[in-house]
Design an enzyme around this catalytic site. Structure first.
Site, PDB file in Angstrom:
ATOM      1  N   SER A   8       0.807  -1.054   0.409  1.00 47.95           N
ATOM      2  CA  SER A   8       0.393   0.141  -0.132  1.00 47.95           C
ATOM      3  C   SER A   8       1.205   1.458  -0.071  1.00 47.95           C
ATOM      4  O   SER A   8       1.714   2.081   1.294  1.00 47.95           O
ATOM      5  CB  SER A   8      -0.755   0.147   1.237  1.00 47.95           C
ATOM      6  OG  SER A   8      -1.299   1.071   1.110  1.00 47.95           O
ATOM      7  N   HIS A  33      -1.387  -1.132  -4.621  1.00 44.72           N
ATOM      8  CA  HIS A  33      -2.254  -0.941  -3.174  1.00 44.72           C
ATOM      9  C   HIS A  33      -2.317   0.575  -3.588  1.00 44.72           C
ATOM     10  O   HIS A  33      -1.425   1.397  -3.284  1.00 44.72           O
ATOM     11  CB  HIS A  33      -2.665  -1.018  -2.430  1.00 44.72           C
ATOM     12  CG  HIS A  33      -3.876  -1.399  -1.515  1.00 44.72           C
ATOM     13  ND1 HIS A  33      -5.215  -2.185  -2.674  1.00 44.72           N
ATOM     14  CD2 HIS A  33      -4.559  -0.845  -0.527  1.00 44.72           C
ATOM     15  CE1 HIS A  33      -5.938  -1.883  -1.191  1.00 44.72           C
ATOM     16  NE2 HIS A  33      -5.652  -0.382  -0.007  1.00 44.72           N
ATOM     17  N   ASP A  35      -4.500   3.763  -1.700  1.00 47.01           N
ATOM     18  CA  ASP A  35      -5.853   4.203  -0.985  1.00 47.01           C
ATOM     19  C   ASP A  35      -6.057   5.746  -0.950  1.00 47.01           C
ATOM     20  O   ASP A  35      -5.596   6.751  -1.045  1.00 47.01           O
ATOM     21  CB  ASP A  35      -5.179   4.288   0.644  1.00 47.01           C
ATOM     22  CG  ASP A  35      -5.320   2.748   0.989  1.00 47.01           C
ATOM     23  OD1 ASP A  35      -5.824   1.430   0.432  1.00 47.01           O
ATOM     24  OD2 ASP A  35      -4.084   2.081   1.007  1.00 47.01           O
ATOM     25  N   MET A  37      -8.768   8.634  -0.065  1.00 49.13           N
ATOM     26  CA  MET A  37      -9.762   8.545   1.027  1.00 49.13           C
ATOM     27  C   MET A  37     -10.323  10.286   1.139  1.00 49.13           C
ATOM     28  O   MET A  37      -9.758  11.106   0.535  1.00 49.13           O
ATOM     29  CB  MET A  37      -8.831   8.866   2.663  1.00 49.13           C
ATOM     30  CG  MET A  37      -8.660   7.110   2.611  1.00 49.13           C
ATOM     31  SD  MET A  37      -6.761   7.609   4.225  1.00 49.13           S
ATOM     32  CE  MET A  37      -6.481   5.718   4.578  1.00 49.13           C
ATOM     33  N   HIS A  66      -8.346   2.022  -4.142  1.00 53.82           N
ATOM     34  CA  HIS A  66      -9.346   1.018  -2.782  1.00 53.82           C
ATOM     35  C   HIS A  66     -10.252   3.230  -2.351  1.00 53.82           C
ATOM     36  O   HIS A  66      -9.269   3.443  -2.093  1.00 53.82           O
ATOM     37  CB  HIS A  66      -8.110   1.147  -2.113  1.00 53.82           C
ATOM     38  CG  HIS A  66      -9.220   0.778  -0.964  1.00 53.82           C
ATOM     39  ND1 HIS A  66      -8.744   0.271   0.348  1.00 53.82           N
ATOM     40  CD2 HIS A  66     -10.475   0.928  -0.881  1.00 53.82           C
ATOM     41  CE1 HIS A  66      -9.970   0.516   1.900  1.00 53.82           C
ATOM     42  NE2 HIS A  66     -11.329   0.738   0.941  1.00 53.82           N
ATOM     43  N   MET A  68     -11.981   4.864  -1.088  1.00 55.03           N
ATOM     44  CA  MET A  68     -12.871   5.483   0.490  1.00 55.03           C
ATOM     45  C   MET A  68     -13.563   6.461   1.044  1.00 55.03           C
ATOM     46  O   MET A  68     -13.324   7.346   1.491  1.00 55.03           O
ATOM     47  CB  MET A  68     -12.389   5.296   1.547  1.00 55.03           C
ATOM     48  CG  MET A  68     -11.227   3.634   2.199  1.00 55.03           C
ATOM     49  SD  MET A  68     -10.208   3.308   2.438  1.00 55.03           S
ATOM     50  CE  MET A  68      -8.671   3.918   1.694  1.00 55.03           C
ATOM     51  N   MET A 137     -11.824  -5.374   5.122  1.00 58.76           N
ATOM     52  CA  MET A 137     -10.945  -4.293   5.716  1.00 58.76           C
ATOM     53  C   MET A 137     -11.036  -5.235   6.732  1.00 58.76           C
ATOM     54  O   MET A 137     -12.002  -5.631   7.664  1.00 58.76           O
ATOM     55  CB  MET A 137     -11.804  -3.259   5.640  1.00 58.76           C
ATOM     56  CG  MET A 137     -12.214  -1.570   5.137  1.00 58.76           C
ATOM     57  SD  MET A 137     -10.470  -2.228   3.546  1.00 58.76           S
ATOM     58  CE  MET A 137      -9.621  -1.600   5.332  1.00 58.76           C
ATOM     59  N   PHE A 143      -6.605   4.887   8.446  1.00 56.63           N
ATOM     60  CA  PHE A 143      -4.649   5.055   8.146  1.00 56.63           C
ATOM     61  C   PHE A 143      -4.731   3.574   8.513  1.00 56.63           C
ATOM     62  O   PHE A 143      -5.058   2.796   8.525  1.00 56.63           O
ATOM     63  CB  PHE A 143      -5.649   5.266   9.837  1.00 56.63           C
ATOM     64  CG  PHE A 143      -6.105   6.790  11.122  1.00 56.63           C
ATOM     65  CD1 PHE A 143      -5.670   7.633  10.368  1.00 56.63           C
ATOM     66  CD2 PHE A 143      -6.984   6.842  10.623  1.00 56.63           C
ATOM     67  CE1 PHE A 143      -6.233   8.826  10.610  1.00 56.63           C
ATOM     68  CE2 PHE A 143      -8.261   7.249  10.926  1.00 56.63           C
ATOM     69  CZ  PHE A 143      -7.792   8.507  10.750  1.00 56.63           C
ATOM     70  N   GLY A 144      -3.282   4.071   8.033  1.00 55.06           N
ATOM     71  CA  GLY A 144      -2.990   2.760   8.346  1.00 55.06           C
ATOM     72  C   GLY A 144      -2.000   2.661   9.355  1.00 55.06           C
ATOM     73  O   GLY A 144      -2.210   3.534  10.455  1.00 55.06           O
ATOM     74  N   ASP A 175      -6.984  -6.219   3.783  1.00 52.68           N
ATOM     75  CA  ASP A 175      -6.839  -5.062   3.712  1.00 52.68           C
ATOM     76  C   ASP A 175      -6.593  -4.423   5.084  1.00 52.68           C
ATOM     77  O   ASP A 175      -7.328  -4.045   5.699  1.00 52.68           O
ATOM     78  CB  ASP A 175      -7.517  -4.155   3.304  1.00 52.68           C
ATOM     79  CG  ASP A 175      -7.153  -2.576   3.013  1.00 52.68           C
ATOM     80  OD1 ASP A 175      -5.526  -2.627   3.006  1.00 52.68           O
ATOM     81  OD2 ASP A 175      -7.750  -1.958   1.756  1.00 52.68           O
TER      82      ASP A 175
END
Ligand code: DX5
Ligand code: ZN
Length: 216
Positions: A8, A33, A35, A37, A66, A68, A137, A143-144, A175
Site C-alpha cells: 500500500s 494498492h 488508498d 480517502m 481502493h 474510501m 477490511m 489510517f495505515g 486490507d
C-alpha cells in the site's frame, strides 16, 4: 500458496514517490494498492487523481485503487483514466452498489467491493457473482499502521463459502494490519490478495519484506 501481494503506497514516503514506486517495480509485488480517502467516508484525507496519475507514470504493476469515498460514481472514470486496473468501492458508501459495479465493469477493469469490519458478509450475497474482488477490511478504514482485527479469519471463511455457493470468481483481498505473523493463516483461510502498508514500508528492507510475504 499462490498469493497476490499488494504493497500500500499510503505508507510510502510521499516526498519520494518515484523511488518508492520503483522499489515496488523491482520487487516481487504483484499490484500497487492505492488508498484514496475523502475525509467524509473516512476521517482522513490521503490524495486524489493527480497523485494516482503520477504514481501510474512510474508504475510497472497494476494499480489497485481502493476508493474510501462517498459518491464514488462521480470519480470512477477519472481514476480509470489515471491508470486504475482494479477499482474498489465500499458497500457502506453505495446505496446503488449494483449500478456502481456495472459502471466499473463497463470500463473493462476489475470491480471490487470493500466491507468494513462490522459489515456482515451477507451484504455481498446478491453482488458476489458480479464482482472480481472482495476487499475485506481487517482494520477500520482511514489510517495505515493499525492493529489487525482477529474476527477477519472467520469472515474470510464465510466469504469463501459464499463465493463457492454463488459460483463467483471473486478474489478475497485482506486490507489492514497484514504482517508475516497473520499472512499464512489468512491465506489458509482463503485469502488471495494481501495488502501491506506499514509492514512493508517501515521495514529496513522493503523489497525483502515483499519477498518474504510472497514466499509464504
Ligand atoms: C486503511 C487502508 C489500508 C492501509 C493498510 O484505510 O485501506 O490499505 O494502507 O495499511 P497497513 O498495512 O499499514 O495497515
Ligand atoms: Zn486500502
Amino acid at each position: 500458496m499462490k498469493s497476490i501481494i499488494a504493497p500500500s503506497i499510503l505508507a510510502a514516503d510521499f516526498a519520494n514517490l518515484e523511488s518508492e514506486v520503483k522499489m515496488i517495480n523491482e520487487s516481487e509485488a504483484d499490484w500497487i494498492h492505492v488508498d484514496v480517502m475523502d475525509g467524509e467516508f473516512v476521517p482522513n484525507i490521503s490524495f486524489g487523481i493527480p497523485v494516482v496519475e503520477a504514481i501510474n507514470r512510474h508504475a510497472k504493476k497494476p494499480l489497485d485503487v481502493h476508493l474510501m469515498i462517498v459518491h464514488p460514481e462521480r470519480y470512477v472514470d477519472a481514476f480509470f483514466k489515471a491508470g486504475a486496473k482494479v477499482i474498489t468501492v465500499h458497500a457502506e458508501a453505495c446505496p446503488h452498489l449494483h449500478r456502481n459495479i456495472q459502471q466499473i465493469k463497463a470500463l473493462g477493469v476489475m470491480a471490487g467491493v470493500a466491507l468494513n469490519p462490522h459489515t456482515p458478509v451477507s451484504q455481498l450475497s446478491e453482488i458476489i457473482a458480479d464482482i472480481d474482488l472482495v476487499c475485506l477490511m481487517s482494520v477500520n478504514p482511514g489510517f495505515g499502521g493499525q492493529k489487525f482485527i482477529e474476527n477477519t479469519y472467520a469472515k474470510v471463511k464465510e466469504i469463501n463459502a459464499l463465493i463457492i455457493s454463488k459460483k463467483s470468481n471473486a478474489l478475497i483481498e485482506i486490507d489492514g494490519g497484514v504482517n508475516l505473523q497473520n499472512a499464512k493463516s489468512l491465506l489458509e483461510a482463503g485469502a488471495d490478495v494481501l495488502v501491506a502498508g506499514n509492514f512493508v514500508f517501515s521495514s529496513t528492507n522493503p523489497k525483502d519484506t515483499i519477498h518474504r510475504l510472497k514466499a509464504i
